[in-house]
Design a protein around this motif. Structure first.
Motif, mmCIF file in Angstrom:
data_model
loop_
_atom_site.group_PDB
_atom_site.id
_atom_site.type_symbol
_atom_site.label_atom_id
_atom_site.label_comp_id
_atom_site.label_asym_id
_atom_site.label_seq_id
_atom_site.Cartn_x
_atom_site.Cartn_y
_atom_site.Cartn_z
ATOM 1 N N SER A 397 0.849 -1.192 0.000
ATOM 2 C CA SER A 397 0.000 0.000 0.000
ATOM 3 C C SER A 397 0.876 1.231 0.000
ATOM 4 O O SER A 397 1.717 1.414 0.879
ATOM 5 C CB SER A 397 -0.917 -0.006 1.235
ATOM 6 O OG SER A 397 -1.651 1.201 1.303
ATOM 7 N N PHE A 398 0.678 2.076 -1.013
ATOM 8 C CA PHE A 398 1.308 3.382 -1.034
ATOM 9 C C PHE A 398 0.288 4.387 -0.527
ATOM 10 O O PHE A 398 -0.855 4.044 -0.251
ATOM 11 C CB PHE A 398 1.756 3.742 -2.457
ATOM 12 C CG PHE A 398 2.791 2.800 -3.027
ATOM 13 C CD1 PHE A 398 3.529 1.967 -2.193
ATOM 14 C CD2 PHE A 398 3.026 2.751 -4.384
ATOM 15 C CE1 PHE A 398 4.490 1.105 -2.709
ATOM 16 C CE2 PHE A 398 3.977 1.890 -4.920
ATOM 17 C CZ PHE A 398 4.713 1.064 -4.079
ATOM 18 N N ALA A 399 0.695 5.632 -0.396
ATOM 19 C CA ALA A 399 -0.220 6.631 0.146
ATOM 20 C C ALA A 399 -1.408 6.870 -0.767
ATOM 21 O O ALA A 399 -2.484 7.241 -0.315
ATOM 22 C CB ALA A 399 0.523 7.952 0.372
ATOM 23 N N HIS A 400 -1.228 6.627 -2.060
ATOM 24 C CA HIS A 400 -2.248 6.980 -3.033
ATOM 25 C C HIS A 400 -2.920 5.781 -3.683
ATOM 26 O O HIS A 400 -3.966 5.921 -4.308
ATOM 27 C CB HIS A 400 -1.608 7.850 -4.126
ATOM 28 C CG HIS A 400 -2.586 8.478 -5.068
ATOM 29 N ND1 HIS A 400 -3.502 9.425 -4.677
ATOM 30 C CD2 HIS A 400 -2.796 8.290 -6.396
ATOM 31 C CE1 HIS A 400 -4.222 9.797 -5.718
ATOM 32 N NE2 HIS A 400 -3.814 9.123 -6.775
ATOM 33 N N GLU A 401 -2.330 4.597 -3.544
ATOM 34 C CA GLU A 401 -2.829 3.446 -4.271
ATOM 35 C C GLU A 401 -2.334 2.157 -3.628
ATOM 36 O O GLU A 401 -1.437 2.168 -2.789
ATOM 37 C CB GLU A 401 -2.337 3.513 -5.733
ATOM 38 C CG GLU A 401 -0.816 3.472 -5.834
ATOM 39 C CD GLU A 401 -0.277 4.208 -7.047
ATOM 40 O OE1 GLU A 401 -1.086 4.757 -7.806
ATOM 41 O OE2 GLU A 401 0.950 4.246 -7.209
#
Length: 586
Positions: A397-401
């Motif tokens: 999990s990245f901050a945006h996706e």
């Protein structure tokens, strides 16, 4: 009559106050030596009422001073001249939560009214006659001593249990070992549920665990036995101000006791420590995995052999054909290409710092708690779905996706419509919707299949492009494969939306607007004509027009747009303009 009957088990205290105070049932109080000559004359059904303190009634306004769970002793002195108040005394004391009333007759009162005794029986409020040769100080001393001894014994056992649970954790035990120990100590089923009432750990028969999962424990009062029969206790698992769920003890036979609540509270404290530790470890591991996957997607992770070997330590299998899947929450503005802090190119150029922090801060810094929760749920949903179908997949999990690198068969470019990717999509969507109260959706983009880690940066960019363009074409909840984008990939590269708007207006003229139904209908006719390669008969069939009607419409369109039936370049421009109109968010 003398009372030497079995007093039965101690009563269950229904709510935890955080300061445990244990007492004796009235039945046990009557068994002490100083009350050997006492007689129970009413309220036998209330012998399980708990006595936690004693008080003496020798003033008329004593009702203002009594407290719940008191045994009230009196000689009847304040009632000697007001016999009519005796009829209501039991009701007044019962409403204030007193445990029992003990009266010494002969000096100020010769007898008690029949209505007072009947009322005590109706309310289950023990009414006790004291022997004349026993002083109140003897009763106070012995009963209070027994209560304190009971409290000391219970607290000592609770402390012993607490030390045992802490020792389990210190020796490397986890939540399951803590739950097993509590279940053994209490001889009941025990379960720990998270905030979504999912079972984190359970001990006992499966039917008991499922029954506890069905309890509405999150909306009720912590520590409450819901049905009043002592069949289960609930205690919150809280640490650092965060509510991590509930620990529940369940006994269908109703064998839970007051002391069990104290043990369960200690277990909840230890469970909170275990959950906090697990979350901290998981957060560090997750960040490390996400950072490494980000390095892979930016092409900074090194040679293929090195990447494959390193990923094997995470349980990721990248030594096979794979594709990249990007899932992104709808309802947020994604930075344009070249500004995306998480894209492979920007990371490679150093725009997101060592760990992509600048890019993540730019996107996530303004997000509220709801947005963070939604992102966490999306990550959890995809992690669960991917693990069930491909245990060698990489998920982060990245901050945006949320990005997943999953295995696929060579040449499997139909992954969006069939195969494991479709199953993962359906399962992730279901899990995400199940555990999120707010109505949220996410869009998904899928890359082409690649055969080596060195090709993953390009595959990642393809998946990101599929998310963006797919949402423009189909709206929220879009599912798009990179190879399905066609010409829209090229149109999406135009960085200035005003240029696209100008192109549409210049090419379609009046047909570019949606205000007049007649013009919208003409635009639909133009679109079908171009789709059928100017096949008039097929277009008339699709639009349910007469052949001559369609010929008339073609003439009208050519007067508005030019001779597109003869000019191939004009047809190309018209086709592109119609495609631009289909793209949302430009």
């Amino acid at each position: 009559m003398s009372l030497n009957a079995d007093p039965g088990p101690p009563a269950l205290r229904l709510a935890s106050t955080g300061t445990l105070t244990y007492g004796l049932p009235v039945g046990e109080v009557l068994g002490v030596s100083t009350l050997a000559g006492a007689r129970l004359i009413g309220g036998r059904s209330g012998l399980d009422r708990v006595v936690q303190r004693l008080n003496v009634m020798e003033v008329p306004d004593v009702l203002a001073w009594v407290k719940p769970n008191e045994l009230l002793l009196t000689t009847g002195y304040p009632l000697r001249n007001t016999p009519q108040s005796l009829d209501n005394l039991v009701a007044d004391l019962d409403e204030r939560g007193l445990a029992a009333l003990a009266i010494k007759l002969g000096r100020y009162l010769d007898s008690l009214p029949a209505e007072m005794i009947a009322q005590a029986d109706r309310r289950g409020f023990p009414l006790i006659l004291l022997p004349n040769d026993v002083g109140f100080d003897d009763i106070l001393n012995q009963v209070l001593t027994d209560i304190l001894n009971r409290q000391a014994a219970v607290l000592a056992r609770t402390e012993e249990v607490h030390r045992a649970l802490v020792q389990i954790v210190l020796c490397g035990g986890g939540l399951q070992e803590v739950v097993d120990e509590v279940a053994t100590l209490l001889d009941v089923a025990v379960v720990v549920l998270d905030g979504d009432q999912r079972v984190l750990a359970g001990s006992g028969p499966d039917e008991h665990i499922q029954a506890m999962r069905a309890f509405d424990v999150l909306s009720g009062r912590p520590g409450v036995c819901v049905n009043g029969e002592g069949d289960h206790l609930v205690v919150p698992v809280v640490a650092g101000g965060f509510d991590h769920g509930r620990i529940i003890a369940y006994s269908p036979a109703g064998t839970l006791r007051e002391a069990d609540l104290g043990i369960l509270e200690r277990a909840a404290t230890v469970a909170a420590l275990v959950v906090t530790k697990q979350q901290a470890v998981a957060a560090v591991e997750s960040k490390y995995r996400a950072d490494y996957l980000r390095d892979i997607l930016s092409g900074r992770a090194g040679e293929d052999d090195r990447v494959i070997a390193h990923c094997a330590g995470f349980g990721w299998d990248l030594d096979r054909p794979v594709m990249v899947v990007v899932a992104e929450l709808d309802g947020r503005t994604r930075p344009a290409d070249g500004q995306n802090g998480q894209s492979a190119q920007s990371v490679q150029n150093g725009q997101s710092g060592q760990n992509g922090q600048a890019g993540e801060a730019a996107r996530g810094g303004g997000r509220g708690a709801d947005e963070r929760v939604a992102q966490e749920r999306l990550a959890a949903a995809w992690s669960t779905a991917v693990r069930r179908h491909d245990r060698g997949a990489a998920v982060a999990s990245f901050a945006h996706e949320v990005v997943a690198v999953i295995g696929t068969a060579d040449g499997d470019e139909a992954a969006l419509s069939s195969g494991p990717v479709q199953a993962m999509l359906k399962e992730a969507t279901a899990i995400f919707a199940e555990h999120l109260s707010a109505k949220r959706t996410f869009s998904t983009g899928i890359s082409r299949t690649v055969s080596s880690p060195s090709a993953l940066p390009e595959a990642y960019e393809q998946a990101v492009k599929a998310v963006r363009v797919g949402r423009q074409l189909h709206g929220d909840g879009a599912r798009a494969h990179f190879d399905q984008l066609g010409v829209y990939r090229l149109l999406s590269l135009v960085s200035d939306p005003q240029e696209l708007h100008a192109f549409v207006r210049e090419t379609l003229g009046e047909l570019a607007g949606d205000d007049e139904p007649e013009l919208v209908d003409l635009r639909r006719t133009l679109q079908v004509l171009l789709e059928t390669n100017l096949n008039v008969a097929e277009t008339a069939r699709r639009l349910h027009f007469h052949y001559n009607t369609l010929r008339y419409r073609i003439g009208k369109l050519e007067r508005m747009l030019g001779p597109f039936t003869e000019d191939a370049h004009l047809r190309l421009n018209l086709t592109l303009a119609l495609h631009v109109l289909r793209m949302r968010g430009i």
